[in-house]
Scaffold this motif. Structure first.
Motif, short mmCIF file in Angstrom:
data_model
loop_
_atom_site.label_atom_id
_atom_site.label_comp_id
_atom_site.label_asym_id
_atom_site.label_seq_id
_atom_site.Cartn_x
_atom_site.Cartn_y
_atom_site.Cartn_z
N ALA A 14 25.80 35.11 28.14
CA ALA A 14 26.46 35.94 29.15
C ALA A 14 27.23 35.06 30.14
O ALA A 14 28.38 35.36 30.49
N LEU A 15 26.60 33.99 30.59
CA LEU A 15 27.27 33.08 31.52
C LEU A 15 28.52 32.48 30.89
O LEU A 15 29.58 32.42 31.53
N GLY A 16 28.40 32.03 29.64
CA GLY A 16 29.56 31.44 28.97
C GLY A 16 30.70 32.43 28.84
O GLY A 16 31.86 32.09 29.05
N ALA A 17 30.37 33.68 28.49
CA ALA A 17 31.41 34.69 28.34
C ALA A 17 32.08 35.00 29.67
O ALA A 17 33.31 35.12 29.74
N LEU A 18 31.28 35.13 30.72
CA LEU A 18 31.84 35.45 32.04
C LEU A 18 32.67 34.30 32.59
O LEU A 18 33.71 34.52 33.21
N ARG A 19 32.22 33.09 32.33
CA ARG A 19 32.98 31.92 32.79
C ARG A 19 34.32 31.86 32.06
O ARG A 19 35.37 31.62 32.68
N ARG A 20 34.31 32.06 30.75
CA ARG A 20 35.54 32.05 29.96
C ARG A 20 36.49 33.15 30.42
O ARG A 20 37.69 32.93 30.62
N ALA A 21 35.95 34.37 30.59
CA ALA A 21 36.79 35.51 30.98
C ALA A 21 37.40 35.31 32.36
O ALA A 21 38.55 35.70 32.59
N PHE A 22 36.64 34.70 33.27
CA PHE A 22 37.20 34.45 34.60
C PHE A 22 38.38 33.50 34.50
O PHE A 22 39.42 33.71 35.16
N GLY A 23 38.24 32.46 33.71
CA GLY A 23 39.36 31.53 33.52
C GLY A 23 40.58 32.21 32.96
O GLY A 23 41.72 31.93 33.37
N GLU A 24 40.37 33.13 32.02
CA GLU A 24 41.48 33.89 31.44
C GLU A 24 42.13 34.79 32.50
O GLU A 24 43.36 34.93 32.54
N ASP A 25 41.31 35.40 33.34
CA ASP A 25 41.84 36.26 34.40
C ASP A 25 42.67 35.46 35.40
O ASP A 25 43.71 35.92 35.87
N VAL A 26 42.19 34.26 35.71
CA VAL A 26 42.96 33.40 36.61
C VAL A 26 44.30 33.03 35.97
O VAL A 26 45.34 33.04 36.62
N GLY A 27 44.25 32.72 34.68
CA GLY A 27 45.48 32.39 33.98
C GLY A 27 46.49 33.51 33.99
O GLY A 27 47.70 33.27 34.07
N ARG A 28 45.99 34.75 33.93
CA ARG A 28 46.87 35.93 33.97
C ARG A 28 47.21 36.36 35.39
O ARG A 28 47.99 37.28 35.59
N ARG A 29 46.58 35.72 36.37
CA ARG A 29 46.72 36.12 37.77
C ARG A 29 46.33 37.59 37.91
O ARG A 29 47.03 38.40 38.53
N SER A 30 45.19 37.94 37.32
CA SER A 30 44.77 39.34 37.25
C SER A 30 44.34 39.89 38.61
O SER A 30 43.60 39.22 39.34
N PRO A 31 44.74 41.13 38.94
CA PRO A 31 44.24 41.77 40.16
C PRO A 31 42.72 41.93 40.15
O PRO A 31 42.09 41.93 41.20
N VAL A 32 42.12 42.06 38.97
CA VAL A 32 40.67 42.21 38.87
C VAL A 32 39.96 40.96 39.37
O VAL A 32 38.87 41.03 39.93
N ALA A 33 40.59 39.80 39.19
CA ALA A 33 40.01 38.55 39.70
C ALA A 33 40.24 38.37 41.19
O ALA A 33 39.53 37.61 41.85
N GLY A 34 41.25 39.07 41.74
CA GLY A 34 41.55 38.97 43.15
C GLY A 34 42.99 38.65 43.49
O GLY A 34 43.35 38.56 44.66
#
Length: 215
Positions: free
Chosen positions: A87-107
């Motif tokens: 779970a930690l690995g998946a969430l860490r990976r997904a957060f990095g992807e969200d940052v790369g996309r500049r996602s509103p969900v990440a902030g």
């Protein structure tokens, strides 16, 4: 014919909903959330006040239009984790992807929107509620992923730590945005912050909720 008509009706509803949301967001940014009325939004969208309230039960729903995606994001990431991925690995990976996309969900919302939220007690309180809901949904996903007994506190404890990390990083993105940093600089900074935050969770959660291998 009935299916086609229903599809057109649903498309029209979505179009109206988006129209109201777009005009509401524009007025919120121009006037401030607290100072904008439902009547003004209805006038701008050229619909009745009742139409606005039929589509949006609360005024803040028109401003925070990624609520469902935000609240369910962590739980979905856990449910969709790759074979052998924790779970930690998946969430860490997904957060990095969200940052790369500049996602509103990440902030990543941009300075005007971030300032609008920060200046509104109503929106700030609603955002806290959404963070809480996100943690609750994550806890349920972890309980399902680990087949935990109802009385087992472990999924809730893990969710509290993982959601707190995401809440902290979301706040960091907002803080840097409000300070006027360019979006790419914000992303670069928060990637480093995320590495530190997630590394601190590794000793406790690196082997928790690991997805079974593929058949």
């Amino acid at each position: 014919m009935g299916t086609e008509t229903a599809g057109l009706r649903e498309a029209k509803k979505q179009e109206t909903r988006q129209l109201i949301s777009d005009h509401a967001t524009r007025l919120f940014l121009e006037q401030g959330f607290e100072d904008t009325t439902i009547a003004e939004i209805a006038d701008a969208a050229r619909v009745a006040k009742k139409t606005v309230t039929n589509y949006f039960a609360r005024k803040e729903d028109m401003a925070l239009d990624h609520q469902e995606a935000f609240a369910g994001a962590l739980a979905r990431t856990v449910a969709d984790r790759a074979p052998g991925e924790s779970a930690l690995g998946a969430l860490r990976r997904a957060f990095g992807e969200d940052v790369g996309r500049r996602s509103p969900v990440a902030g990543f919302s941009g300075l005007p929107f971030a300032r609008m939220v920060a200046d509104s007690p109503t929106l700030t309180a609603r955002l806290r509620d959404l963070h809480d809901r996100r943690e609750e949904e994550l806890a349920r996903a972890l309980a399902e992923a680990t087949a935990a007994a109802p009385e087992d506190i472990t999924p809730a404890a893990a969710a509290a730590q993982l959601a707190a990390a995401h809440r902290l990083l979301f706040g960091r993105i907002q803080e840097l945005t409000l300070a006027g940093h360019p979006v790419d600089a914000v992303a670069e900074s928060v990637v480093q912050d995320a590495d530190q935050v997630f590394a601190m969770l590794e000793p406790a959660l690196a082997d928790y909720a690991v997805a079974p291998p593929a058949d």
